[in-house]
Design a protein around this motif. Sequence first.
Motif, mmCIF file in Angstrom:
data_model
loop_
_atom_site.group_PDB
_atom_site.id
_atom_site.type_symbol
_atom_site.label_atom_id
_atom_site.label_comp_id
_atom_site.label_asym_id
_atom_site.label_seq_id
_atom_site.Cartn_x
_atom_site.Cartn_y
_atom_site.Cartn_z
ATOM 1 N N MET A 34 0.855 -1.304 -0.085
ATOM 2 C CA MET A 34 -0.028 -0.181 0.055
ATOM 3 C C MET A 34 0.853 1.285 -0.015
ATOM 4 S SD MET A 34 -1.942 -0.260 3.895
ATOM 5 C CE MET A 34 -3.139 0.988 3.327
ATOM 6 N N GLN A 35 0.327 2.430 -0.303
ATOM 7 C CA GLN A 35 0.854 3.848 -0.388
ATOM 8 C C GLN A 35 1.251 4.137 0.940
ATOM 9 O OE1 GLN A 35 -0.886 6.551 -2.716
ATOM 10 N NE2 GLN A 35 0.141 5.815 -4.631
ATOM 11 N N VAL A 36 2.330 4.793 1.130
ATOM 12 C CA VAL A 36 2.737 5.247 2.692
ATOM 13 C C VAL A 36 1.678 6.075 3.280
ATOM 14 C CG1 VAL A 36 4.512 6.548 3.980
ATOM 15 C CG2 VAL A 36 5.070 4.726 2.109
ATOM 16 N N SER A 37 1.009 6.876 2.446
ATOM 17 C CA SER A 37 0.165 8.088 2.927
ATOM 18 C C SER A 37 -1.260 7.211 3.394
ATOM 19 C CB SER A 37 0.000 8.810 1.658
ATOM 20 O OG SER A 37 -0.662 8.475 0.690
ATOM 21 N N VAL A 38 -1.527 6.267 2.640
ATOM 22 C CA VAL A 38 -2.715 5.573 3.072
ATOM 23 C C VAL A 38 -2.294 4.696 4.501
ATOM 24 C CG1 VAL A 38 -4.328 3.831 2.480
ATOM 25 C CG2 VAL A 38 -3.522 5.312 0.495
ATOM 26 N N LEU A 39 -1.219 4.149 4.354
ATOM 27 C CA LEU A 39 -0.950 3.320 5.844
ATOM 28 C C LEU A 39 -0.739 4.424 6.939
ATOM 29 C CD1 LEU A 39 0.278 0.849 7.150
ATOM 30 C CD2 LEU A 39 2.547 1.351 5.934
ATOM 31 N N VAL A 40 -0.252 5.372 6.754
ATOM 32 C CA VAL A 40 -0.016 6.598 8.029
ATOM 33 C C VAL A 40 -1.584 6.616 8.214
ATOM 34 C CG1 VAL A 40 0.540 8.835 8.342
ATOM 35 C CG2 VAL A 40 1.902 7.456 7.211
ATOM 36 N N GLY A 41 -2.403 7.141 7.404
ATOM 37 C CA GLY A 41 -4.004 7.259 7.749
ATOM 38 C C GLY A 41 -4.552 5.994 8.655
ATOM 39 N N GLU A 42 -4.279 4.784 8.135
ATOM 40 C CA GLU A 42 -4.823 3.566 8.667
ATOM 41 C C GLU A 42 -4.019 3.470 10.176
ATOM 42 O OE1 GLU A 42 -6.254 0.645 7.106
ATOM 43 O OE2 GLU A 42 -6.828 1.197 5.389
#
Length: 85
Positions: A34-42
Amino acid sequence: VGGGLGGARKMVEEDRKPQIEAAIVRVMKSRRVMQVSVLVGEVIGLVKGTFRPEVGMVKQRIESLIDREFLERDEGDFRRVRYIS
């Protein structure tokens, strides 16, 4: 003597590192890539009941997991990470 509030803050941050890393691994085990930005949000969503980590701290923990070879950057897109099983 004791380091004052700065020392206490450092101790709290150190205590939170394993929680953030556990949340990252939990998400990545199920998603794999997954994209880092999406991972950070999760990750922030997972731990927000306990505390609200700063984005920079989550990114540091991602980099630490990459260094320790739990995760790797996607060869085709460096904004994505991949879970190494």
